[in-house]
Write an enzyme that holds these catalytic residues in place. Structure first.
Site, PDB file in Angstrom:
ATOM      1  N   LYS A  96      23.546  65.242  29.176  1.00  0.00           N
ATOM      2  CA  LYS A  96      22.464  65.371  30.164  1.00  0.00           C
ATOM      3  C   LYS A  96      22.917  66.221  31.352  1.00  0.00           C
ATOM      4  O   LYS A  96      22.186  67.083  31.827  1.00  0.00           O
ATOM      5  CB  LYS A  96      22.020  63.981  30.650  1.00  0.00           C
ATOM      6  CG  LYS A  96      21.293  63.163  29.587  1.00  0.00           C
ATOM      7  CD  LYS A  96      21.031  61.726  30.020  1.00  0.00           C
ATOM      8  CE  LYS A  96      20.429  60.926  28.859  1.00  0.00           C
ATOM      9  NZ  LYS A  96      20.135  59.518  29.172  1.00  0.00           N
ATOM     10  N   GLN A 140      21.935  54.716  32.943  1.00  0.00           N
ATOM     11  CA  GLN A 140      22.128  54.805  31.495  1.00  0.00           C
ATOM     12  C   GLN A 140      22.163  53.409  30.877  1.00  0.00           C
ATOM     13  O   GLN A 140      22.837  52.510  31.380  1.00  0.00           O
ATOM     14  CB  GLN A 140      23.439  55.580  31.198  1.00  0.00           C
ATOM     15  CG  GLN A 140      23.662  55.900  29.735  1.00  0.00           C
ATOM     16  CD  GLN A 140      22.638  56.873  29.147  1.00  0.00           C
ATOM     17  OE1 GLN A 140      22.038  57.675  29.869  1.00  0.00           O
ATOM     18  NE2 GLN A 140      22.426  56.807  27.850  1.00  0.00           N
ATOM     19  N   ASP A 163      13.376  58.495  33.672  1.00  0.00           N
ATOM     20  CA  ASP A 163      13.351  57.865  32.344  1.00  0.00           C
ATOM     21  C   ASP A 163      11.956  57.360  32.010  1.00  0.00           C
ATOM     22  O   ASP A 163      11.655  57.094  30.842  1.00  0.00           O
ATOM     23  CB  ASP A 163      14.293  56.642  32.323  1.00  0.00           C
ATOM     24  CG  ASP A 163      15.663  56.976  31.751  1.00  0.00           C
ATOM     25  OD1 ASP A 163      15.748  57.924  30.944  1.00  0.00           O
ATOM     26  OD2 ASP A 163      16.631  56.277  32.105  1.00  0.00           O
TER      27      ASP A 163
HETATM   28  N1  GUN Z   1      20.268  54.981  26.388  1.00  0.00           N
HETATM   29  C1  GUN Z   1      19.804  55.518  25.234  1.00  0.00           C
HETATM   30  N2  GUN Z   1      18.739  56.307  25.473  1.00  0.00           N
HETATM   31  C2  GUN Z   1      18.530  56.260  26.805  1.00  0.00           C
HETATM   32  C3  GUN Z   1      17.581  56.884  27.660  1.00  0.00           C
HETATM   33  O1  GUN Z   1      16.696  57.635  27.246  1.00  0.00           O
HETATM   34  N3  GUN Z   1      17.697  56.584  28.988  1.00  0.00           N
HETATM   35  C4  GUN Z   1      18.644  55.749  29.452  1.00  0.00           C
HETATM   36  N4  GUN Z   1      18.662  55.510  30.779  1.00  0.00           N
HETATM   37  N5  GUN Z   1      19.539  55.162  28.693  1.00  0.00           N
HETATM   38  C5  GUN Z   1      19.488  55.419  27.376  1.00  0.00           C
END
Ligand code: GUN
Length: 341
Positions: A96, A140, A163
């Site tokens: 990311k 996350q 998110d």
């Molecule tokens: N863990 C797995 N996918 C995601 C996501 O899209 N966002 C977040 N914050 N954690 C994740």
């Protein structure tokens, strides 16, 4: 008529044997074949490159960031809170951050130990909520067991919630109002739209009912195309772990589009689908390759089998994954531009 979707089925005897061709809105090969008076079975699905689409979208975002800066605005900034040492989470976050840099979005990772208390974590989130230099903020997942993930998601300011996991963003999504849409659901939507797959009036199966993936995908696809946040006007069936396999098969055999987000390798096999279906594979599973003994990443679909029948399919890796990261960046720019709130 072969099925509710296919429209026309033709049989023709040629020197290549009796062939059986379908004319569908998705068939690109048909006209070429007719022009040559040779009609073949569609032997291979079009493989949708999420990597290529994501690159296209990142370019668009990069241009939009530049225009935004040219107008004298502050550079969009993404803050990521990463708790503990889950290796998969560290890899996802690294991807990311790397992607954010490529489009001109600045970013930071706030690393916290796995024994952080919920109160301490909420305090970090509160500070970032109040920091005007932060446009987008995510925590996350998964979090350690002693922390309530729902409370954490709800602590992020809705306007910075890139998110789309805050209860206000989820509520607005369910009401067809504009909201920040969870990146994986936005990725599936964008793949369908950019590939030209028709959803209006189509029959869709979403295998998987998770609140962050399956549910928002189903919300987008079934809802009204004329609402504030336009939907796909499809008829959507959501299946889950308690859907008996034979019932799942009865649904998937009728589906024009199948979206699989179940976390089960080879959940969808060739015998479960009709010809011409479009398949979006959201699954990420790490299994041992029987040929090499090495760990490989696979989706939820028996790729080899279904490509012989499907019109479109996303690969794993290189399908939904890179698109999800691209949509997170888009959400971050949207948050910086305050286009929703
Ligand atoms: N863990 C797995 N996918 C995601 C996501 O899209 N966002 C977040 N914050 N954690 C994740």
């Amino acid at each position: 008529m072969a099925s509710s979707f296919t429209g026309i089925r033709l049989l023709q005897r040629t020197k290549y044997g009796t062939a059986n061709a379908r004319m569908t809105t998705w068939s690109r090969d048909y006209h070429t074949d007719i022009a040559c008076s040779r009609i073949f079975y569609r032997s291979k699905a079009q493989i949708i490159s999420g990597t290529k689409l994501a690159k296209e979208i990142r370019k668009e975002i990069q241009k939009d960031v530049e225009s935004w800066l040219c107008l004298g605005n502050r550079r969009p900034h993404l803050s990521v809170i990463l708790v503990g040492d889950n290796q998969a989470s560290h890899t996802y976050v690294k991807n990311k951050i790397k992607a954010a840099n490529t489009v001109g979005i600045s970013s930071e990772v706030l690393l916290r130990p796995s024994n952080i208390t919920e109160e301490e974590l909420l305090d970090v989130i509160g500070k970032l909520n109040r920091d005007s230099s932060v446009s987008g903020l995510l925590v996350q997942l998964p979090l350690p067991e002693h922390i309530n993930e729902r409370d954490v998601c709800n602590a992020v300011a809705p306007e910075k919630d890139v998110d789309g996991f805050h209860i206000v963003n989820i509520g607005r999504l369910c009401l067809d109002q504009s909201s920040i849409i969870p990146a994986t659901a936005a990725a599936v939507w964008e793949i369908i739209k950019r590939t030209g797959i028709e959803t209006f009036g189509k029959n869709v199966v979403v295998a998987g009912r998770s609140k962050n993936v399956g549910m928002p995908i189903a919300m987008l696809l079934h809802s009204d195309g004329r609402h504030e946040r336009p939907g796909g006007d499809a008829t959507v069936t959501i299946t889950h772990r308690y859907t008996p396999k034979d019932l799942l098969k009865r649904h998937t055999q009728l589906a024009d589009i199948i979206i699989v987000a179940a976390g089960i390798p080879k959940l969808i096999t060739a015998d479960m689908i009709k010809e011409g279906v479009a398949i979006i594979d959201v699954g990420i599973n790490h299994i041992e390759d029987p040929a090499t003994g090495k760990t490989i990443m696979v989706g939820d679909v028996d790729f080899e089998g279904v490509t012989k029948k499907a019109s479109f399919i996303t690969p794993v890796p290189g399908g939904v994954g890179p698109m999800t990261v691209a949509m997170l960046l888009k959400n971050t720019l949207t948050a910086a531009q305050k286009l929703i709130y």
